[in-house]
Design a protein around this motif. Structure first.
Motif, mmCIF file in Angstrom:
data_model
loop_
_atom_site.group_PDB
_atom_site.id
_atom_site.type_symbol
_atom_site.label_atom_id
_atom_site.label_comp_id
_atom_site.label_asym_id
_atom_site.label_seq_id
_atom_site.Cartn_x
_atom_site.Cartn_y
_atom_site.Cartn_z
ATOM 1 N N GLU A 1 -27.662 -43.488 43.284
ATOM 2 C CA GLU A 1 -26.620 -43.836 42.400
ATOM 3 C C GLU A 1 -26.865 -42.977 40.925
ATOM 4 O O GLU A 1 -27.798 -42.445 40.817
ATOM 5 C CB GLU A 1 -26.385 -45.320 41.837
ATOM 6 C CG GLU A 1 -26.386 -46.080 43.117
ATOM 7 C CD GLU A 1 -25.605 -47.470 43.072
ATOM 8 O OE1 GLU A 1 -25.287 -47.567 41.694
ATOM 9 O OE2 GLU A 1 -25.459 -48.324 43.698
ATOM 10 N N GLY A 2 -25.712 -42.878 40.108
ATOM 11 C CA GLY A 2 -26.005 -42.268 38.706
ATOM 12 C C GLY A 2 -25.899 -40.613 38.958
ATOM 13 O O GLY A 2 -26.268 -39.775 38.283
ATOM 14 N N GLN A 3 -25.440 -40.134 40.088
ATOM 15 C CA GLN A 3 -24.827 -38.762 40.276
ATOM 16 C C GLN A 3 -23.793 -38.528 41.207
ATOM 17 O O GLN A 3 -23.541 -39.524 41.960
ATOM 18 C CB GLN A 3 -26.062 -37.976 40.827
ATOM 19 C CG GLN A 3 -26.688 -38.712 42.083
ATOM 20 C CD GLN A 3 -26.274 -38.122 43.354
ATOM 21 O OE1 GLN A 3 -25.985 -36.823 43.370
ATOM 22 N NE2 GLN A 3 -26.076 -38.953 44.314
ATOM 23 N N ASP A 4 -22.871 -37.486 41.246
ATOM 24 C CA ASP A 4 -21.910 -37.312 42.090
ATOM 25 C C ASP A 4 -22.438 -36.683 43.387
ATOM 26 O O ASP A 4 -23.111 -35.678 43.431
ATOM 27 C CB ASP A 4 -20.935 -36.332 41.488
ATOM 28 C CG ASP A 4 -19.836 -36.395 42.263
ATOM 29 O OD1 ASP A 4 -20.038 -36.375 43.777
ATOM 30 O OD2 ASP A 4 -18.582 -35.960 41.837
ATOM 31 N N GLY A 5 -22.482 -37.575 44.492
ATOM 32 C CA GLY A 5 -23.237 -37.148 45.658
ATOM 33 C C GLY A 5 -22.356 -36.080 46.621
ATOM 34 O O GLY A 5 -23.109 -35.740 47.708
ATOM 35 N N TYR A 6 -20.905 -35.905 46.289
ATOM 36 C CA TYR A 6 -19.981 -35.469 47.134
ATOM 37 C C TYR A 6 -19.562 -33.999 46.668
ATOM 38 O O TYR A 6 -19.139 -32.953 47.390
ATOM 39 C CB TYR A 6 -19.111 -36.148 47.736
ATOM 40 C CG TYR A 6 -19.291 -37.469 48.248
ATOM 41 C CD1 TYR A 6 -20.134 -37.626 49.604
ATOM 42 C CD2 TYR A 6 -19.320 -38.674 47.599
ATOM 43 C CE1 TYR A 6 -20.315 -38.829 50.122
ATOM 44 C CE2 TYR A 6 -19.612 -40.016 48.060
ATOM 45 C CZ TYR A 6 -20.220 -39.881 49.387
ATOM 46 O OH TYR A 6 -20.574 -41.274 49.925
ATOM 47 N N PHE A 7 -19.381 -33.991 45.466
ATOM 48 C CA PHE A 7 -18.419 -32.922 44.749
ATOM 49 C C PHE A 7 -19.129 -31.491 45.449
ATOM 50 O O PHE A 7 -20.167 -31.121 44.889
ATOM 51 C CB PHE A 7 -18.281 -32.860 43.529
ATOM 52 C CG PHE A 7 -17.553 -31.913 42.643
ATOM 53 C CD1 PHE A 7 -16.230 -31.713 43.072
ATOM 54 C CD2 PHE A 7 -18.126 -31.228 41.694
ATOM 55 C CE1 PHE A 7 -15.466 -30.667 42.805
ATOM 56 C CE2 PHE A 7 -17.271 -29.826 41.082
ATOM 57 C CZ PHE A 7 -16.004 -29.978 41.460
ATOM 58 N N ASN A 8 -18.167 -30.538 46.162
ATOM 59 C CA ASN A 8 -18.737 -29.372 46.431
ATOM 60 C C ASN A 8 -17.485 -28.525 47.075
ATOM 61 O O ASN A 8 -16.851 -28.690 47.924
ATOM 62 C CB ASN A 8 -19.397 -29.608 47.876
ATOM 63 C CG ASN A 8 -20.195 -28.343 48.459
ATOM 64 O OD1 ASN A 8 -19.587 -27.319 48.393
ATOM 65 N ND2 ASN A 8 -21.323 -28.396 48.714
ATOM 66 N N PRO A 9 -16.843 -27.755 45.962
ATOM 67 C CA PRO A 9 -15.744 -27.091 46.226
ATOM 68 C C PRO A 9 -15.659 -26.282 47.429
ATOM 69 O O PRO A 9 -14.754 -26.065 48.219
ATOM 70 C CB PRO A 9 -15.650 -26.258 44.719
ATOM 71 C CG PRO A 9 -16.192 -27.020 43.778
ATOM 72 C CD PRO A 9 -17.514 -27.462 44.788
ATOM 73 N N GLU A 10 -16.823 -25.552 47.689
ATOM 74 C CA GLU A 10 -16.906 -24.606 48.757
ATOM 75 C C GLU A 10 -16.704 -25.288 49.974
ATOM 76 O O GLU A 10 -15.975 -25.161 51.138
ATOM 77 C CB GLU A 10 -18.197 -23.920 48.896
ATOM 78 C CG GLU A 10 -18.390 -22.895 47.746
ATOM 79 C CD GLU A 10 -17.361 -21.769 47.583
ATOM 80 O OE1 GLU A 10 -16.828 -21.379 48.894
ATOM 81 O OE2 GLU A 10 -16.544 -21.673 46.708
ATOM 82 N N LYS A 11 -17.420 -26.261 50.299
ATOM 83 C CA LYS A 11 -17.298 -27.370 51.530
ATOM 84 C C LYS A 11 -15.690 -27.961 51.538
ATOM 85 O O LYS A 11 -15.159 -28.008 52.606
ATOM 86 C CB LYS A 11 -18.191 -28.595 51.484
ATOM 87 C CG LYS A 11 -18.324 -29.139 52.701
ATOM 88 C CD LYS A 11 -19.457 -30.490 52.622
ATOM 89 C CE LYS A 11 -20.923 -30.066 52.451
ATOM 90 N NZ LYS A 11 -21.720 -30.957 52.500
ATOM 91 N N ALA A 12 -15.270 -28.291 50.407
ATOM 92 C CA ALA A 12 -13.847 -28.875 50.268
ATOM 93 C C ALA A 12 -12.979 -27.606 50.790
ATOM 94 O O ALA A 12 -12.015 -27.962 51.522
ATOM 95 C CB ALA A 12 -13.469 -29.066 48.911
#
Length: 433
Positions: free
Chosen positions: A187-198
């Motif tokens: 918790e306390g951070q964005d664990g998913y955001f990854n534009p390249e993976k997106a």
């Protein structure tokens, strides 16, 4: 307390129950909750200054925040994250199109096909910057405070002395190493955001969907209460980061500006799954009723789940005749989730085994992107005269909203006072284990 007045969109008033068995620990004769529709964020601080409120949420992005800091440079404290989890949900079986930018049945069908495609949902997950979204509410300073990457808080229970979230992460990474091998659920951070993976996943989704006859870009309607300034800014942030990550040739997020009543009827208060008038929605959240992972995870049980309507679905055990969302549930594989819930719920003798089984169920939920966890409740900046940590503490049930024991002081709570009380609270809690 005894309820004395409940006026919709105005006030809720309570009066102390003198016959309560422990009345001496109920410190105030009357309590008044006031309704806030979100249209005037700075108005709460003004009411605090006038003495109308004993505590007031403040908004770092608001023009009036400078007045808060000028008046109380050491008086903005942050509440601790709570047990409720707020998320973004997909409508897997949309049946209402009153609030939409779509103009043809083909567009509606294309969007439904995309939402039922796991690679498409993964692209949305990895393309959504939840930190930027949360910053619209609490400012950059507090954007990380209450970010949550799981439906069940990672520290909610333990398995062999280790947080539940550790087991969820291990299971999730094992289910799909390519997608989640580098994801951290703390918790306390964005664990998913990854534009390249997106971008990788939207390309995979597009190849599959175009082979099925789907036309891009996919248009996603998201409704919002037009009067709620912070909410409008949040959905604008969601639109910006998803479109930037995936490209508007692939996905366009269409914001539907609605009245408060229209917004609630289209989302959280929709009477049936089919009445949900959205493609994606942030009008969803859940808090625990008891300290067991089932209190969260059962909400998406395809037979009886409390929050299925926020997915555009119906509980198959709760409808007469054939389930109208049967096809949608089959498309996203919810029967597999039901089986994992049943496995966990059948374990009574050993809590470690029970919680480990529920960790498998949550990993399945996250792996299939049935919803996107965003943040907990609380973790908010405020000015307050409530003495720190006099409020009862607890993950579940009514503890979070109890007023018993709560004390007020004449002056505003300072950061130093809050920090000192927090340290003592943590020490006392550790000693009580």
């Amino acid at each position: 307390y005894i309820l004395k007045n409940n006026t919709a969109k105005s006030v809720i008033e309570y009066e102390k129950n003198e016959d309560y068995w422990d009345a001496e620990n109920v410190n105030y004769d009357t309590v008044k909750w006031t309704y806030n529709d979100g249209s005037d964020p700075d108005g709460l601080f003004k009411a605090f200054e006038e003495g109308t409120l004993s505590a007031a949420r403040v908004y770092p992005n608001s023009p009036g925040y400078k007045d808060v800091l000028a008046a109380y440079p050491d008086g903005v404290t942050w509440s601790l994250p709570g047990g409720a989890t707020y998320n973004v949900t997909f409508n897997f079986n949309r049946g209402t199109f009153d609030a939409t930018s779509k103009t043809t049945d083909v567009e509606k069908a294309d969007t439904q096909a995309a939402i039922r495609n796991r690679d498409f949902r993964l692209a949305i997950l990895f393309g959504f910057d939840t930190r930027s979204y949360r910053a619209q509410n609490v400012g950059d300073e507090g954007a990380d405070n209450s970010l949550r990457n799981t439906l069940v808080p990672t520290q909610f229970v333990t398995i062999e002395g280790k947080p539940l979230g550790d087991s969820v992460q291990t299971n999730l990474q094992a289910l799909d190493t390519e997608a989640f091998g580098d994801v951290v659920l703390a918790e306390g951070q964005d664990g998913y955001f990854n534009p390249e993976k997106a971008k990788q996943y939207i390309e995979k989704a597009r190849a599959t969907l175009e082979a099925e006859g789907v036309t891009f870009p996919i248009h996603l309607d998201i409704p919002v209460n037009a009067k709620a300034e912070v909410s409008v800014n949040q959905v604008k942030s969601l639109k910006s980061t998803i479109e930037s990550s995936l490209g508007t040739d692939n996905v366009v997020v269409d914001i539907q500006m609605l009245s408060e009543d229209q917004y609630l009827q289209s989302t959280y208060q929709a009477t049936t799954g089919a009445a949900g008038d959205f493609d994606i929605s942030n009008a969803s959240g859940w808090g625990p009723d008891y300290v067991d992972p089932s209190t969260y995870l059962n909400i998406y049980d395809s037979r009886t789940g409390d929050m299925l309507k926020t997915l555009g679905l119906e509980g198959s055990a709760l409808v007469e005749g054939e389930d109208p969302s049967k096809e949608a549930k089959e498309a996203i594989g919810l029967a597999e989730y039901d089986a994992l819930l049943d496995k966990a719920n059948a374990i009574f003798e050993n809590t470690d085994e029970r919680y480990a089984a529920y960790a498998e169920a949550e990993a399945w939920l996250l792996n299939n992107v049935i919803q996107i966890p965003v943040n907990s409740d609380e973790g908010l900046p405020r000015v307050t005269k409530v003495v720190p940590f006099t409020k009862p503490d607890g993950w579940a049930g009514i503890a979070a909203n109890k007023l018993k024991y709560v004390e007020l002081q004449d002056d505003i709570v300072t950061v130093d006072q809050f920090d000192e009380a927090h340290e003592k609270w943590l020490a006392d809690r550790e000693a009580a284990k």
